[in-house]
Write a protein that holds these residues in place. Structure first.
Motif, PDB file in Angstrom:
ATOM      1  N   HIS A 180       0.839  -1.199   0.000  1.00 39.77           N
ATOM      2  CA  HIS A 180       0.000   0.000   0.000  1.00 39.77           C
ATOM      3  C   HIS A 180       0.876   1.252   0.000  1.00 39.77           C
ATOM      4  O   HIS A 180       0.591   2.224  -0.701  1.00 39.77           O
ATOM      5  CB  HIS A 180      -0.905   0.021   1.230  1.00 39.77           C
ATOM      6  N   ILE A 181       1.937   1.241   0.814  1.00 41.98           N
ATOM      7  CA  ILE A 181       2.823   2.402   0.894  1.00 41.98           C
ATOM      8  C   ILE A 181       3.472   2.673  -0.456  1.00 41.98           C
ATOM      9  O   ILE A 181       3.680   3.830  -0.849  1.00 41.98           O
ATOM     10  CB  ILE A 181       3.897   2.180   1.980  1.00 41.98           C
ATOM     11  N   ALA A 182       3.783   1.611  -1.187  1.00 41.18           N
ATOM     12  CA  ALA A 182       4.461   1.759  -2.472  1.00 41.18           C
ATOM     13  C   ALA A 182       3.537   2.239  -3.584  1.00 41.18           C
ATOM     14  O   ALA A 182       3.995   2.820  -4.575  1.00 41.18           O
ATOM     15  CB  ALA A 182       5.082   0.423  -2.881  1.00 41.18           C
ATOM     16  N   MET A 183       2.222   2.014  -3.454  1.00 41.66           N
ATOM     17  CA  MET A 183       1.289   2.335  -4.532  1.00 41.66           C
ATOM     18  C   MET A 183       1.085   3.841  -4.663  1.00 41.66           C
ATOM     19  O   MET A 183       0.975   4.551  -3.675  1.00 41.66           O
ATOM     20  CB  MET A 183      -0.060   1.652  -4.278  1.00 41.66           C
ATOM     21  N   SER A 184       1.013   4.306  -5.900  1.00 39.19           N
ATOM     22  CA  SER A 184       0.793   5.737  -6.147  1.00 39.19           C
ATOM     23  C   SER A 184      -0.661   6.044  -6.492  1.00 39.19           C
ATOM     24  O   SER A 184      -1.026   7.215  -6.637  1.00 39.19           O
ATOM     25  CB  SER A 184       1.688   6.217  -7.301  1.00 39.19           C
ATOM     26  N   ASP A 185      -1.503   5.006  -6.629  1.00 40.58           N
ATOM     27  CA  ASP A 185      -2.881   5.240  -7.065  1.00 40.58           C
ATOM     28  C   ASP A 185      -3.921   4.574  -6.170  1.00 40.58           C
ATOM     29  O   ASP A 185      -5.084   4.450  -6.533  1.00 40.58           O
ATOM     30  CB  ASP A 185      -3.062   4.734  -8.503  1.00 40.58           C
ATOM     31  N   GLY A 186      -3.520   4.161  -4.971  1.00 40.15           N
ATOM     32  CA  GLY A 186      -4.470   3.520  -4.070  1.00 40.15           C
ATOM     33  C   GLY A 186      -5.061   4.505  -3.078  1.00 40.15           C
ATOM     34  O   GLY A 186      -4.774   5.707  -3.094  1.00 40.15           O
ATOM     35  N   ARG A 187      -5.900   3.995  -2.177  1.00 44.05           N
ATOM     36  CA  ARG A 187      -6.550   4.836  -1.183  1.00 44.05           C
ATOM     37  C   ARG A 187      -5.538   5.481  -0.240  1.00 44.05           C
ATOM     38  O   ARG A 187      -5.689   6.649   0.145  1.00 44.05           O
ATOM     39  CB  ARG A 187      -7.552   4.010  -0.379  1.00 44.05           C
ATOM     40  N   LEU A 188      -4.506   4.724   0.160  1.00 39.25           N
ATOM     41  CA  LEU A 188      -3.500   5.305   1.041  1.00 39.25           C
ATOM     42  C   LEU A 188      -2.788   6.474   0.374  1.00 39.25           C
ATOM     43  O   LEU A 188      -2.532   7.503   1.003  1.00 39.25           O
ATOM     44  CB  LEU A 188      -2.487   4.241   1.474  1.00 39.25           C
ATOM     45  N   ALA A 189      -2.485   6.328  -0.916  1.00 41.61           N
ATOM     46  CA  ALA A 189      -1.838   7.420  -1.642  1.00 41.61           C
ATOM     47  C   ALA A 189      -2.737   8.653  -1.688  1.00 41.61           C
ATOM     48  O   ALA A 189      -2.269   9.795  -1.557  1.00 41.61           O
ATOM     49  CB  ALA A 189      -1.479   6.975  -3.054  1.00 41.61           C
ATOM     50  N   GLN A 190      -4.041   8.445  -1.880  1.00 43.34           N
ATOM     51  CA  GLN A 190      -4.973   9.573  -1.902  1.00 43.34           C
ATOM     52  C   GLN A 190      -5.028  10.261  -0.544  1.00 43.34           C
ATOM     53  O   GLN A 190      -5.009  11.493  -0.448  1.00 43.34           O
ATOM     54  CB  GLN A 190      -6.368   9.093  -2.319  1.00 43.34           C
ATOM     55  N   VAL A 191      -5.088   9.469   0.532  1.00 47.72           N
ATOM     56  CA  VAL A 191      -5.096  10.052   1.869  1.00 47.72           C
ATOM     57  C   VAL A 191      -3.789  10.792   2.133  1.00 47.72           C
ATOM     58  O   VAL A 191      -3.778  11.878   2.731  1.00 47.72           O
ATOM     59  CB  VAL A 191      -5.342   8.963   2.935  1.00 47.72           C
TER      60      VAL A 191
END
Length: 301
Positions: A180-191
């Motif tokens: 999740h931390i690595a993703m640039s397009d997931g919910r965590l990235a949006q938050v």
């Protein structure tokens, strides 16, 4: 665990006094405390926190996270935490490694591991997670810290061992959180985009729609996922950032309470004093006097 004993010995060698110590290895910090500490407020950035000796508690919202030799703490967003060392003594000090997470490096590893990898994670992870310490992870962290014995090896070997540490996160029990931390397009990235906007504009009032647009979410979706990560609403997050910055201004720059409150966005000195006391347990002058009387009792990392 032998690797943690070795790690404790290394930390004691390079962190000879209490406090948080930067090292010659990028993103790597060593933490030592020879006694339990008072609860301290700080903004924790994405990091792996691995304890080699002693015990610490981190608090986020209503959640309490106890970590020690058996469990490491993984932080996935910039979070206003309260933390304090609960087990430490002069004979057996609290000893911890904090490795800041390089999202670019983490993302590149995810790409390299894509062939045959697990499906992309879904949902919104909490901002803090506790995970049992695997021997392979502890060994890699110990070898990273051991490079401090050989400074000439750091430029070549530190990046390689750091990649191994991140690989252990991506393949261990907390692999979904790490991805999740690595993703640039997931919910965590949006938050995280919303968090970044609030941190840059914390002294200004804002409409939730403005922050939601920055994150690429609807207002209702932002509220839901922001709370899932940070255990608070965007407005509560802004208030916490304001008050922690005001405390820093009073302590580090000698501002009086009224000046600090105004600088961080408060129009009413009485409201600032009330909210400051609610968070820190005492009004500004008394709180700062307490900290200055025992500065070593407040460990912030």
């Amino acid at each position: 665990m032998e690797a943690l004993d070795r790690l404790a010995s290394l930390i004691e060698r390079y962190a000879i006094v209490d406090g948080t110590h930067e090292t010659a290895i990028p993103r790597l910090m060593l933490v030592r405390s020879s006694r339990p500490t008072e609860p301290a407020h700080a903004i924790a950035e994405p990091a792996l926190c691995l304890v080699a000796q002693g015990r610490k508690v981190a608090m986020l919202g209503d959640g309490i996270y106890r970590y020690d030799r058996a469990r490491y703490l993984l932080v996935s967003a910039d979070l206003p935490l309260i933390g304090h060392v609960t087990e430490a003594s002069a004979e057996r000090p609290y000893l911890c490694v904090r490795l800041g997470l390089d999202r670019t490096l983490l993302s590149s590893l995810v790409v390299e591991m894509a062939a045959g990898a697990r499906p992309a994670p879904t949902g919104t992870p909490p901002g803090l997670m506790l995970t049992p310490v695997a021997a392979e992870l502890a060994d890699a962290v110990a070898r990273l810290v051991a490079l401090l014995d050989r400074p000439s090896d750091i430029p070549i070997l530190a990046p390689l061992i750091e990649r191994e540490v991140l690989y252990r996160l991506l393949t261990g029990d907390q692999h979904e959180q790490a991805r999740h931390i690595a993703m640039s397009d997931g919910r965590l990235a949006q938050v995280n985009r919303a968090i970044d906007w609030i941190r840059r504009n914390f002294a200004e009032g804002f409409r939730i729609e403005t922050v939601a647009a920055e994150a690429g979410m609807s207002a209702s979706s932002l509220h839901e996922h922001f709370r899932a990560v940070t255990a608070m609403s965007p407005l509560q997050y802004q208030k916490r950032i304001r008050l922690q910055e005001a405390r820093r201004l009073i302590l580090a720059e000698g501002r009086d309470a009224a000046q600090a409150g105004f600088t961080v966005g408060y129009d009413s000195p009485s409201q600032f004093s009330r909210e400051y006391a609610r968070l820190f347990g005492a009004p500004p002058l008394r709180d700062v006097a307490r900290i200055r009387s025992d500065p070593d009792g407040m460990l912030v990392a």
